[in-house]
Design a protein around this motif. Structure first.
Motif, PDB file in Angstrom:
ATOM      1  N   PHE A  75       0.831  -1.206   0.000  1.00 47.94           N
ATOM      2  CA  PHE A  75       0.000   0.000   0.000  1.00 47.94           C
ATOM      3  C   PHE A  75       0.869   1.260   0.000  1.00 47.94           C
ATOM      4  O   PHE A  75       0.581   2.232  -0.698  1.00 47.94           O
ATOM      5  CB  PHE A  75      -0.925   0.008   1.211  1.00 47.94           C
ATOM      6  CG  PHE A  75      -2.107  -0.901   1.091  1.00 47.94           C
ATOM      7  CD1 PHE A  75      -2.563  -1.320  -0.150  1.00 47.94           C
ATOM      8  CD2 PHE A  75      -2.771  -1.340   2.217  1.00 47.94           C
ATOM      9  CE1 PHE A  75      -3.661  -2.163  -0.262  1.00 47.94           C
ATOM     10  CE2 PHE A  75      -3.873  -2.176   2.122  1.00 47.94           C
ATOM     11  CZ  PHE A  75      -4.318  -2.587   0.874  1.00 47.94           C
ATOM     12  N   LEU A  76       1.923   1.230   0.798  1.00 48.48           N
ATOM     13  CA  LEU A  76       2.801   2.393   0.928  1.00 48.48           C
ATOM     14  C   LEU A  76       3.426   2.760  -0.419  1.00 48.48           C
ATOM     15  O   LEU A  76       3.403   3.928  -0.840  1.00 48.48           O
ATOM     16  CB  LEU A  76       3.890   2.099   1.959  1.00 48.48           C
ATOM     17  CG  LEU A  76       4.939   3.194   2.173  1.00 48.48           C
ATOM     18  CD1 LEU A  76       4.316   4.434   2.777  1.00 48.48           C
ATOM     19  CD2 LEU A  76       6.070   2.683   3.077  1.00 48.48           C
ATOM     20  N   PHE A  77       3.985   1.749  -1.111  1.00 47.57           N
ATOM     21  CA  PHE A  77       4.690   2.022  -2.363  1.00 47.57           C
ATOM     22  C   PHE A  77       3.745   2.196  -3.552  1.00 47.57           C
ATOM     23  O   PHE A  77       4.130   2.799  -4.559  1.00 47.57           O
ATOM     24  CB  PHE A  77       5.699   0.910  -2.657  1.00 47.57           C
ATOM     25  CG  PHE A  77       6.943   0.989  -1.825  1.00 47.57           C
ATOM     26  CD1 PHE A  77       7.979   1.842  -2.179  1.00 47.57           C
ATOM     27  CD2 PHE A  77       7.085   0.225  -0.681  1.00 47.57           C
ATOM     28  CE1 PHE A  77       9.122   1.934  -1.420  1.00 47.57           C
ATOM     29  CE2 PHE A  77       8.235   0.300   0.102  1.00 47.57           C
ATOM     30  CZ  PHE A  77       9.260   1.164  -0.265  1.00 47.57           C
ATOM     31  N   TYR A  78       2.523   1.693  -3.440  1.00 52.06           N
ATOM     32  CA  TYR A  78       1.586   1.815  -4.566  1.00 52.06           C
ATOM     33  C   TYR A  78       0.723   3.069  -4.481  1.00 52.06           C
ATOM     34  O   TYR A  78       0.441   3.705  -5.505  1.00 52.06           O
ATOM     35  CB  TYR A  78       0.694   0.579  -4.644  1.00 52.06           C
ATOM     36  CG  TYR A  78      -0.175   0.551  -5.879  1.00 52.06           C
ATOM     37  CD1 TYR A  78       0.374   0.314  -7.136  1.00 52.06           C
ATOM     38  CD2 TYR A  78      -1.550   0.768  -5.790  1.00 52.06           C
ATOM     39  CE1 TYR A  78      -0.420   0.291  -8.276  1.00 52.06           C
ATOM     40  CE2 TYR A  78      -2.356   0.742  -6.930  1.00 52.06           C
ATOM     41  CZ  TYR A  78      -1.779   0.510  -8.159  1.00 52.06           C
ATOM     42  OH  TYR A  78      -2.569   0.486  -9.287  1.00 52.06           O
ATOM     43  N   PHE A  79       0.304   3.427  -3.268  1.00 53.77           N
ATOM     44  CA  PHE A  79      -0.599   4.559  -3.101  1.00 53.77           C
ATOM     45  C   PHE A  79       0.102   5.831  -2.601  1.00 53.77           C
ATOM     46  O   PHE A  79      -0.164   6.928  -3.087  1.00 53.77           O
ATOM     47  CB  PHE A  79      -1.733   4.201  -2.133  1.00 53.77           C
ATOM     48  CG  PHE A  79      -2.644   3.120  -2.637  1.00 53.77           C
ATOM     49  CD1 PHE A  79      -3.514   3.360  -3.692  1.00 53.77           C
ATOM     50  CD2 PHE A  79      -2.629   1.859  -2.062  1.00 53.77           C
ATOM     51  CE1 PHE A  79      -4.359   2.364  -4.166  1.00 53.77           C
ATOM     52  CE2 PHE A  79      -3.476   0.860  -2.521  1.00 53.77           C
ATOM     53  CZ  PHE A  79      -4.337   1.111  -3.578  1.00 53.77           C
ATOM     54  N   SER A  83       1.835   9.337  -5.031  1.00 51.33           N
ATOM     55  CA  SER A  83       1.173  10.617  -4.768  1.00 51.33           C
ATOM     56  C   SER A  83       2.149  11.661  -4.243  1.00 51.33           C
ATOM     57  O   SER A  83       2.022  12.850  -4.547  1.00 51.33           O
ATOM     58  CB  SER A  83       0.029  10.425  -3.762  1.00 51.33           C
ATOM     59  OG  SER A  83       0.525   9.990  -2.505  1.00 51.33           O
ATOM     60  N   LEU A  84       3.150  11.226  -3.488  1.00 50.09           N
ATOM     61  CA  LEU A  84       4.139  12.160  -2.954  1.00 50.09           C
ATOM     62  C   LEU A  84       5.056  12.695  -4.037  1.00 50.09           C
ATOM     63  O   LEU A  84       5.422  13.877  -4.033  1.00 50.09           O
ATOM     64  CB  LEU A  84       4.964  11.485  -1.850  1.00 50.09           C
ATOM     65  CG  LEU A  84       4.276  11.227  -0.512  1.00 50.09           C
ATOM     66  CD1 LEU A  84       5.214  10.490   0.439  1.00 50.09           C
ATOM     67  CD2 LEU A  84       3.820  12.534   0.135  1.00 50.09           C
ATOM     68  N   PHE A  85       5.450  11.834  -4.967  1.00 49.57           N
ATOM     69  CA  PHE A  85       6.424  12.216  -5.995  1.00 49.57           C
ATOM     70  C   PHE A  85       5.792  12.416  -7.377  1.00 49.57           C
ATOM     71  O   PHE A  85       6.502  12.638  -8.355  1.00 49.57           O
ATOM     72  CB  PHE A  85       7.532  11.162  -6.074  1.00 49.57           C
ATOM     73  CG  PHE A  85       8.334  11.032  -4.807  1.00 49.57           C
ATOM     74  CD1 PHE A  85       9.366  11.922  -4.538  1.00 49.57           C
ATOM     75  CD2 PHE A  85       8.045  10.050  -3.869  1.00 49.57           C
ATOM     76  CE1 PHE A  85      10.114  11.814  -3.376  1.00 49.57           C
ATOM     77  CE2 PHE A  85       8.782   9.935  -2.691  1.00 49.57           C
ATOM     78  CZ  PHE A  85       9.819  10.820  -2.453  1.00 49.57           C
ATOM     79  N   ASP A  86       4.453  12.324  -7.441  1.00 50.21           N
ATOM     80  CA  ASP A  86       3.712  12.553  -8.683  1.00 50.21           C
ATOM     81  C   ASP A  86       4.244  11.673  -9.819  1.00 50.21           C
ATOM     82  O   ASP A  86       4.605  12.149 -10.901  1.00 50.21           O
ATOM     83  CB  ASP A  86       3.785  14.032  -9.079  1.00 50.21           C
ATOM     84  CG  ASP A  86       2.779  14.371 -10.172  1.00 50.21           C
ATOM     85  OD1 ASP A  86       1.766  13.667 -10.273  1.00 50.21           O
ATOM     86  OD2 ASP A  86       3.032  15.333 -10.935  1.00 50.21           O
ATOM     87  N   ILE A  87       4.309  10.375  -9.554  1.00 50.09           N
ATOM     88  CA  ILE A  87       4.762   9.418 -10.553  1.00 50.09           C
ATOM     89  C   ILE A  87       3.733   8.308 -10.694  1.00 50.09           C
ATOM     90  O   ILE A  87       2.892   8.111  -9.811  1.00 50.09           O
ATOM     91  CB  ILE A  87       6.139   8.816 -10.189  1.00 50.09           C
ATOM     92  CG1 ILE A  87       6.095   8.184  -8.778  1.00 50.09           C
ATOM     93  CG2 ILE A  87       7.232   9.856 -10.276  1.00 50.09           C
ATOM     94  CD1 ILE A  87       7.385   7.490  -8.378  1.00 50.09           C
TER      95      ILE A  87
END
Length: 225
Positions: A75-79, A83-87
């Motif tokens: 969840f952390l790496f997918y969501f 969203s934090l790095f806009d990728i």
């Protein structure tokens, strides 16, 4: 009704879809274990350092991936990270990335334990013969550690194959997701669809994982003798 249930597996392209989902599951698991093996051995070598700071960071990394559930990391790496790095990151990439990070920690710890269990006189003899540190690891410590690491790697492979079932939570179409889709589209016509589809998926997992578990057990018993 039961006949309809078991026939559902072979209706249309259901069997082909299940097999394709199985291949995707195997792809994620084996790519992950392959990369984990390479980088995990390197991590294990670093972990054998006598430097307290290096060992502290290695231990911290290991504990992070032992304590935090794999689902949380997915969840952390997918969501969160996109969203934090806009990728934009695909679910397959995230799954492999998380499993590799987990595998590096596990294989690194197995490698460290295997190398530290090798009698010290092996290293002393190699150094006395003029081996440098790199040659010591390449020609002595890693080959001697191989048979001790292999059962653990095989066990990790079976665990990784089973854990891939979590990737449906980030939209990856694996064998469990395919089974879920087939059940949802046929549940009104075949009330016991879940029993047959999930039962068939259970058989697939068993066929894949059971031989690997037996091989790991045989190798472990042989090494202990």
């Amino acid at each position: 009704m039961q006949n309809m249930g078991i026939e559902l597996i072979f209706q249309g392209n259901n069997l082909l879809r299940i097999l394709e989902g199985t291949l995707n599951t195997m792809y994620i698991a084996f790519i992950s274990i392959f990369l984990s093996l390479i980088f995990g051995v390197i991590f294990g070598i670093i972990y054998t350092s006598k430097n307290k700071i290096i060992r502290f960071f290695c231990r911290f990394y290991l504990e992070v991936f032992r304590i935090i559930p794999i689902l949380v990391l997915l969840f952390l790496f997918y969501f969160v990270v996109p969203s934090l790095f806009d990728i934009d990151i695909s679910g397959e990439f995230v799954a492999i990335y998380v499993f590799v990070l987990w595998g590096i920690a596990e294989i690194g710890d197995i490698t460290r334990g295997a190398m530290e269990s090798i009698p010290k006189h092996n290293s002393d003899v190699a150094l006395a013969l003029g081996f440098n540190k790199v040659q010591l690891y390449i020609f002595v410590l890693i080959p001697l550690s191989f048979k001790r690491v292999l059962p653990g790697v095989i066990n990790l492979t079976t665990r990784m194959i089973k854990t891939t079932s979590l990737v449906i939570m980030i939209g990856v179409v694996d064998v469990v997701k395919v089974g879920q889709q087939i059940i949802e589209s046929n549940i009104l016509k075949v009330p016991d669809a879940a029993f047959w589809i999930y039962g068939f998926i259970f058989v697939i997992y068993f066929i894949i994982c059971y031989p690997l578990s037996k091989v790991a057990k045989v190798l472990e018993n042989r090494w202990n003798k």
